[in-house]
Enzyme design. Structure first.
Site, short mmCIF file in Angstrom:
data_model
loop_
_atom_site.label_atom_id
_atom_site.label_comp_id
_atom_site.label_asym_id
_atom_site.label_seq_id
_atom_site.Cartn_x
_atom_site.Cartn_y
_atom_site.Cartn_z
N CYS A 1 -6.29 33.03 71.40
CA CYS A 1 -7.29 34.11 71.36
C CYS A 1 -8.71 33.63 71.61
O CYS A 1 -9.33 34.01 72.60
CB CYS A 1 -7.21 34.82 70.02
SG CYS A 1 -5.65 35.67 69.77
N1 LIG Z 1 -0.59 34.82 69.41
C1 LIG Z 1 -1.46 35.56 68.75
O1 LIG Z 1 -1.83 35.21 67.63
C2 LIG Z 1 -2.02 36.85 69.33
C3 LIG Z 1 -2.72 37.71 68.49
C4 LIG Z 1 -3.19 38.92 68.99
C5 LIG Z 1 -3.00 39.23 70.33
N2 LIG Z 1 -2.35 38.36 71.15
C6 LIG Z 1 -2.18 38.78 72.54
O2 LIG Z 1 -0.84 39.24 72.72
C7 LIG Z 1 -0.38 38.92 74.03
C8 LIG Z 1 0.89 38.09 73.95
O3 LIG Z 1 0.58 36.87 73.31
P1 LIG Z 1 1.68 35.94 72.66
O4 LIG Z 1 0.93 34.96 71.81
O5 LIG Z 1 2.77 36.74 72.05
O6 LIG Z 1 2.22 35.21 73.97
P2 LIG Z 1 3.52 34.27 74.11
O7 LIG Z 1 3.24 33.34 75.22
O8 LIG Z 1 3.90 33.74 72.77
O9 LIG Z 1 4.67 35.29 74.53
C9 LIG Z 1 4.65 36.01 75.71
C10 LIG Z 1 6.07 36.15 76.21
O10 LIG Z 1 6.06 37.01 77.34
C11 LIG Z 1 7.03 36.56 78.26
N3 LIG Z 1 6.73 37.15 79.56
C12 LIG Z 1 5.76 36.85 80.46
N4 LIG Z 1 5.79 37.71 81.49
C13 LIG Z 1 6.78 38.57 81.25
C14 LIG Z 1 7.29 39.70 81.95
N5 LIG Z 1 6.73 40.13 83.07
N6 LIG Z 1 8.35 40.34 81.42
C15 LIG Z 1 8.90 39.93 80.26
N7 LIG Z 1 8.45 38.88 79.55
C16 LIG Z 1 7.40 38.22 80.04
C17 LIG Z 1 6.92 35.06 78.18
O11 LIG Z 1 8.09 34.42 78.65
C18 LIG Z 1 6.71 34.84 76.67
O12 LIG Z 1 7.93 34.65 75.99
C19 LIG Z 1 -1.55 38.21 74.71
O13 LIG Z 1 -2.31 39.16 75.40
C20 LIG Z 1 -2.35 37.68 73.55
O14 LIG Z 1 -3.71 37.53 73.89
C21 LIG Z 1 -1.83 37.18 70.67
#
Ligand SMILES: NC(=O)c1ccc[n+]([C@@H]2O[C@H](COP(=O)([O-])OP(=O)(O)OC[C@H]3O[C@@H](n4cnc5c(N)ncnc54)[C@H](O)[C@@H]3O)[C@@H](O)[C@H]2O)c1
Length: 419
Positions: A261
């Protein structure tokens, strides 16, 4: 009839949501393009710390959770939530994952269904990017034929107090009816929803929260560097300031920011401001500059400490404690440990590192991964505490190290210096 939910992206955000929805009686498809991840989910093997293997296994056994990388598994959904990465590419927002997720959902979109974007992004994405992709792929009209909204995710991995269900959830829709659908969905999953009038306000909410943290961390980091030069104990001043019961919030210095983030989200905001208004977002750019340079400062402090003992970094053995960006987690994405290790290696140090949680290789392969032991501590010319995991034996660290640079002010001892 049970509602079908598709969660696109089974990472830190998507998997906990899927698990929660199973408990709330949805039929859930956890869709992810990463086949290894899907296989692990199907085998009941969780790779996300906040989701226990038992919880995942129970979800699989209930028959209400299916992990899949087959697009057709998404067919017939009532609700779909997009939780895919939103990284930066060459400093600019990379929305290709969101675009491909929306294109997939468009193929299976039916009248009456609801699509919600949760990925962090700049204001305007839901209505200007996701909506048109869904419309084009489905032939349906947003707000009329299907519902579309945005709800920022506030998950704080490893936080024992605030989890998915008890953290208030901001919800929005592109029309009042869309808002109602999005709010109704999350009312089934969380204790409190907070409606806002439009998707742009909801998108900005997330960016305000993260930019606020980013800027305040930069403030104390810059203070720490000046206070060090002025021989003032910044940590003591911060603790004293934190006794003010109003109008102050405690932030502490550190070796730099990491995770998914803080190093990324504020740049989504500054990019949008620059592109739409042609102006720089000065606070974000200043905070980026300060926080990005904290690993340099850590290395400089270490160099000075070795210098006082007539030692060079070149040839010294340095033991890094903690590689994760945050204590008690194994998340090393964008962690400052990477830059610290890299710089020390380039200066000729022998770098070794201890982190019982970080399994993924985000770190230079020249860094030797070791266990924390009296011998490792004693053999190091310098020990740098980068992440203050609770499992570290701090008495051992104090007792057996020659010199410790503690970037988190976790320990006090004559052989310990603070940032
Ligand atoms: N990790 C955190 O603490 C957090 C907190 C708030 C918001 N976010 C936001 O949430 C979103 C996701 O973050 P995350 O940490 O879960 O990411 P992550 O990398 O842990 O997970 C994302 C997943 O999406 C999959 N993916 C990518 N493209 C895809 C597609 N087209 N179809 C299906 N699956 C697909 C990837 O293989 C991966 O498993 C981001 O925008 C991030 O900024 C994250």
């Amino acid at each position: 009839m049970t509602d079908k939910l598709v969660v696109v992206g089974q990472g830190y955000v998507g998997l906990p949501l899927a698990m929660r929805a199973v408990k709330a009686d949805f039929d859930v498809v956890g869709f992810d393009l990463d086949q290894d991840r899907v296989k692990r989910l199907q085998a009941g093997d969780s790779y996300i710390e906040d989701v226990a293997a038992e919880e995942l296994k129970a979800a699989l056994e209930s028959g209400r959770f299916l992990a899949s990388s087959e697009p057709k598994a998404c067919a017939g959904f009532d609700f779909a939530v997009i939780d895919v990465p939103t990284p930066l590419r060459d400093g600019n927002p990379d929305l290709s994952y969101v675009e491909s997720a929306a294109a997939l959902l468009a193929r299976f979109l039916r009248p009456g269904a609801t699509v919600i974007l949760e990925s962090t992004t700049y204001p305007g994405t839901t209505e200007e990017l996701v909506g048109p992709i869904l419309e084009e792929g489905s032939g349906l009209v947003m707000g009329t034929d299907f519902h579309l909204g945005y709800s920022p995710e506030r998950i704080d991995p490893g936080n024992p107090q605030w989890g998915f269900a008890n953290t208030p959830k901001v919800v929005s829709g592109v029309t009042p009816a869309c808002l109602e659908a999005v709010q109704g969905f999350f009312d089934r999953l969380v204790e409190r929803t907070v409606p806002v009038s439009g998707t742009r306000e909801a998108e900005l909410t997330k960016l305000i929260e993260n930019t606020f943290r980013h800027v305040n961390i930069a403030l104390v980091n810059e203070l720490a560097m000046f206070a060090g030069e002025l021989s003032i104990d910044v940590w003591e001043a911060i603790e004293a300031a934190s006794t003010k019961p109003f109008g102050y919030m405690r932030f502490t210095p550190g070796p730099g920011v990491g995770g998914h983030c803080l190093p990324i989200d504020p740049s989504y905001l500054s990019w949008r401001v620059r592109r739409s208004l042609g102006q720089p977002f000065r606070f974000v750019e200043l905070a980026n500059d300060i926080n990005e340079h904290m690993p340099d400062y850590v290395v400089r402090r270490l160099t000075m400490a070795l210098n006082r003992r007539r030692q060079a970094v070149n040839g010294s053995r340095v033991l890094l404690l903690g590689l994760a960006y945050k204590k008690n987690t194994g998340d090393a994405r964008e962690a400052p440990s990477e830059a610290v290790a890299h710089q020390l290696l380039n200066l000729g140090a022998e770098v070794r590192a201890v982190d019982p949680y970080v399994t993924e290789a985000h770190i230079d392969t020249r860094v030797a991964r070791v266990e924390l032991s009296a011998d490792e501590l004693a053999a190091a010319d310098a020990v740098v505490l980068l992440t203050d995991h609770d499992v570290f034996d701090y008495d051992l660290i104090k007792a057996r190290s020659g010199y410790v640079l503690d970037t988190r002010r976790r320990i006090d001892n004559p052989n310990v210096e603070h940032l």
